[in-house]
Design a protein around this motif. Structure first.
Motif, PDB file in Angstrom:
ATOM      1  N   LYS A  83       0.875  -1.181   0.000  1.00 38.25           N
ATOM      2  CA  LYS A  83       0.000   0.000   0.000  1.00 38.25           C
ATOM      3  C   LYS A  83       0.904   1.220   0.000  1.00 38.25           C
ATOM      4  CE  LYS A  83      -4.079   2.045   1.869  1.00 38.25           C
ATOM      5  NZ  LYS A  83      -5.392   1.677   1.426  1.00 38.25           N
ATOM      6  N   GLN A 129      -0.717   4.907   3.514  1.00 40.69           N
ATOM      7  CA  GLN A 129      -1.678   4.525   4.540  1.00 40.69           C
ATOM      8  C   GLN A 129      -2.054   5.786   5.311  1.00 40.69           C
ATOM      9  OE1 GLN A 129      -3.269   1.550   5.636  1.00 40.69           O
ATOM     10  NE2 GLN A 129      -4.328   3.027   6.941  1.00 40.69           N
ATOM     11  N   GLU A 168       4.890   0.531   3.751  1.00 44.23           N
ATOM     12  CA  GLU A 168       4.309   1.683   3.059  1.00 44.23           C
ATOM     13  C   GLU A 168       5.323   2.825   3.030  1.00 44.23           C
ATOM     14  OE1 GLU A 168       3.209   0.561   6.053  1.00 44.23           O
ATOM     15  OE2 GLU A 168       1.048   0.200   6.023  1.00 44.23           O
TER      16      GLU A 168
END
Length: 195
Positions: free
Chosen positions: A30, A33, A56
């Motif tokens: 990801k 975040q 991340e």
């Protein structure tokens, strides 16, 4: 490598990303975040799918759109730090395709830079046809390749078929509401997807 986006926030993107990562034997990443008080998306995927979760580049405390969370947290998001990692990876965006990463860059623009196929996660509830077709149109207008639709929720066969027919995209299947949501129920549902 695939990207997972949604038609909106809360459509089941993270559960879908976990199912895809497990099914494809891929890592999960990801890029941004936003919101750290509750279990993060990376933590959810690690718990449910048991796959490698890559760190991340940006972890923002404020739970809102990444562009605003970064401003509130005093962070400048550098799009050059958001290059996809190498290997077999499922990448999850934040919110929907048109959520701002910065005030100058939307996630759909980032996806266009990457040139990777995108899976659109859409709930099956009322309003999904409009939201899904708008998302398809927004991605297509930027030249983003669409791998297909992955539906989330109770089956609504006509809406699902209508979206795929009008949008000209394949259906990758549907993840039902998983209650309880456990690694076992996730893997069982993921095994039924049309990948």
């Amino acid at each position: 490598m695939i990207v997972v986006t949604g038609t909106d926030t809360g459509v089941g993107k993270t559960v879908a990303a976990a199912a895809l990562a497990w099914r494809l034997g891929a890592s999960y990443w990801k890029p941004v975040q936003a919101g750290l008080e509750e279990e993060t998306d990376s933590e959810i995927v690690a718990r449910l799918a048991g796959v490698e979760v890559l760190p991340e580049p940006y972890r923002l405390a404020t739970p809102c759109s990444p562009h605003r969370a970064a401003e509130i947290d005093g962070v400048t998001i550098d799009p050059d730090r958001l290059a996809p990692p190498p290997g077999r990876v499922v990448i999850e965006g934040a919110g929907g395709a048109l959520v701002p990463v910065t005030r100058e860059l939307l996630f759909a623009d980032l996806f266009a830079r990457w040139g990777l196929p995108v899976v659109i996660v859409a709930r099956t509830a009322l309003g999904t046809i409009n939201h899904s077709l708008l998302t398809i149109e927004a991605l297509r207008s930027r030249g983003v390749p669409i791998a297909g639709m992955l539906f989330s929720g109770e089956e609504v066969a006509d809406s699902q078929a209508t979206i795929c027919a009008i949008g000209g995209v394949p259906s990758l299947g549907r993840l039902p509401v998983l209650d309880p949501l456990t690694p076992e129920t996730l893997r069982e549902a993921a095994g039924l997807l049309d990948l």
